[in-house]
Design a protein around this motif. Structure first.
Motif: not given
Length: 629
Positions: A436-437, A458-463, A485-486
């Protein structure tokens, strides 16, 4: 002077001809295209020269004739790694003192340089005129009178050994017998059983099948190296528990079966019995094998727990127990500090990934724990594996977030200048877990990484914005996560990408323009509803082709007309009726009420009719005259 090394020079002074006591001459790696007899004239006059090393040059077969005409008492000649082909001339039979010839011959069909090594007095020379090409047949004729032959190495030549089962060789080898990659089988050659003084026997990929002779191990009790890999040998493993052999055993890719309990000798230092049918647990007797440096038991049917005694093998460098049925937790290997590779993939191991891996194994290059049942978080101690090149934790039950210290792995973050112990791809694979995270920004510092697979988590957030700093990336798989995100514009700098999968995330925006990114199939971006731009067919908002803009504008006008269509038709109908009524009664009504106006109106119509008639006749006359001219 008895020894001279000219491996650093191409030209040498003529004064060398005065070295009449010269016994050894090394001219290896001089980049010699050919031998000039004049430049080596001093060899003709040297009657003491015994060793001549011309290896790793560009010499052709004319060197054979030159050596055959040299009046010297050669004992050892090394012509390996040159451009030799064809046969060995008859003149070699005059070299009565020759005991060793290393002759790497270039075949006509391949650039490989298979080597022939014979250690004997070679009188008479039996290989004269032989072409060492593809599938050359070797028969007993080639061994006639070779009673003093000590070492025979014809490996890598794909020779076909055509010797009868009752052939009795005239020699007794006291060194090495290597016929790897030659066609020796299918039956184990009986004549080999007569060579009881061998210390090294290699019959890898020799077309052998069936079982080993009953007295095989009794006859070869002095062996230090045995390689029977890549054959079709089957049967039970021998009982070595009562021997004190220092032996290397490689029997991979055969069909040996049964337990390992009898197959452990204190002096064994190299064991590869992978790709067989071995079963049962690892026996405790192997704890006595303190010289063991490599243990490969992969792809068998072994089961039970991995024994704790493995941690007492302080010399072991490679441990491979992959593709078996081992279960339970991983025992401590803290004392095995020389480990370079630990491969325990495709088993049923459970528990947490031990912290001692990063604390006690500083030389570890490959750690492969994939397809097990490990759980818990990734220990931060793994960031201390400065030499790691392959970290594979995929297909487990690992949770938590990615460590922010992965960039501390110096082998992945910096160019080591080719100083690695052996060449492997720089890989991180933690796919199919429960991570995660966010992906930590520090991961972009691993500039030497070639493959990164974080899919199925289950990774989230932006690259990370600096993702493009990993310019050596060839494979990137971030699919089946929840990344949003982009796509950072720095992705366009990943010029070596050959595999990319960003599908099934929550990415949005335009795909950055770059030759690599637009060259992938649209399926590699599917499942991201907000993504747009090539190679996807979905256009980004406010952008598109001219045709698309025209269609869009036309659609907009049509929509407006459809919205106001009812109001336009009703207004037009009302205006037309009112205009007709008003115009009709203003004109016709006035003509009915005023008689003089009515007469004047009709006189105007008559005059207008006459005027139109006259103008029409005149115009027709002009046109007719023009056509006649």
């Amino acid at each position: 002077m008895s020894w001279l090394n000219l491996s650093e020079a191409v030209n040498w002074p003529e004064s060398l001809s005065k070295l009449t006591l010269l016994r050894e001459l090394e001219l290896s790696e001089c980049n010699l295209p050919d031998v000039n007899p004049r430049s080596l004239a001093f060899i003709n006059s040297s009657t003491s020269l015994q060793l001549l090393d011309l290896s790793y040059n560009s010499l052709n077969s004319s060197i054979f004739n030159w050596i055959a005409n040299v009046s010297s008492n050669f004992v050892h000649i090394d012509l390996s790694s040159n451009q030799l082909e064809g046969g060995i001339p008859k003149g070699f039979q005059n070299l009565c003192s020759l005991e060793s010839l290393t002759n790497c011959l270039k075949t006509l069909r391949t650039l490989l340089k298979p080597c022939l090594v014979l250690r004997t007095h070679l009188r008479p020379w039996p290989w004269q005129g032989t072409s060492f090409g593809d599938r050359c047949r070797i028969s007993h004729v080639h061994f006639l009178n070779l009673s003093r032959l000590q070492t025979l190495d014809i490996s890598g030549n794909r020779f076909s050994i055509n010797l009868s089962s009752d052939w009795n060789p005239p020699f007794q080898l006291t060194g090495e017998l290597d016929m790897s990659s030659c066609k020796v089988g299918p039956a184990f050659p009986k004549w080999i059983l007569t060579q009881t003084n061998l210390f090294r026997l290699s019959l890898s990929n020799a077309g052998l099948s069936g079982s080993l002779p009953h007295k095989f191990w009794d006859l070869f009790s002095g062996l230090e190296w045995l390689d029977l890999s890549m054959n079709q040998i089957h049967g039970k493993l021998p009982n070595l528990s009562l021997t004190s052999l220092s032996i290397c055993i490689s029997r991979a890719n055969n069909s040996f079966s049964g337990p390992l309990s009898s197959f452990c000798a204190p002096g064994i230092w190299y064991v590869d019995i992978s790709k067989n049918l071995l079963s049962g647990e690892l026996p405790n007797c192997w704890m006595q094998c303190q010289e063991l440096q490599l243990l490969n038991l992969g792809k068998n049917k072994l089961s039970g727990k991995i024994p704790s005694w493995l941690g007492n093998l302080q010399s072991i460098g490679i441990l491979r127990l992959h593709d078996n049925n081992f279960s339970g937790e991983l025992p401590s290997l803290e004392n095995s500090t020389q480990l370079l590779m630990v491969d325990l993939g495709n088993n049923k191991l459970s528990g947490k990934i031990p912290t001692w891996i990063g604390q006690s194994l500083p030389n570890l290059v490959i750690l492969r724990l994939r397809s097990n049942e490990f759980n818990g978080i990734i220990p931060f101690s793994l960031c201390s594996l400065a030499a790691i090149n392959v970290l594979d934790l995929s297909h487990n039950n690992i949770s938590g977030s990615l460590p922010h210290c992965l960039n501390n792995i110096t082998a992945l973050a910096h160019d080591t200048g080719g100083s690695r112990s052996f060449t492997v791809e720089l890989v991180i694979d933690i796919s199919s877990n429960y991570l995660i995270g966010e992906i930590p920004p520090s991961i972009a510092s691993m500039t030497e990484l070639k493959s990164l697979n974080l899919s199925g988590n289950k990774l989230t957030g932006k690259l990370p914005e600096d993702f493009g700093n990993m310019k050596m990336l060839e494979s990137l798989d971030l699919s089946r996560n929840r990344i949003s995100g982009q796509i950072p514009t720095s992705f366009a700098s990943l010029n070596f990408l050959s595999v990319l999968d960003l599908s099934h995330n929550n990415l949005s925006g335009r795909i950055p323009s770059g030759t690599q990114l637009q060259g992938f199939n649209a399926s590699q971006y599917m499942g991201n509803r907000g993504l747009c731009g090539p190679p996807l067919t979905q256009s980004c908002p406010g952008e598109g082709t001219v045709q698309d803009d025209g269609i869009a504008r036309g659609t907009e006008i049509d929509n407006k007309e459809q919205v106001s269509d009812g109001l336009i038709n009703l207004g037009f109908f009302i205006s037309a009726v009112l205009g007709f009524v008003t115009g009709f009664w203003m004109v016709c009504g006035s003509l009915q009420l005023k008689t003089s106006w009515r007469y004047a109106y009709f006189r105007f119509l008559d005059n207008a009719k006459d005027w139109i008639y006259v103008k029409t006749v005149v115009y027709k006359a002009k046109v007719r005259r023009t056509l006649q001219r």
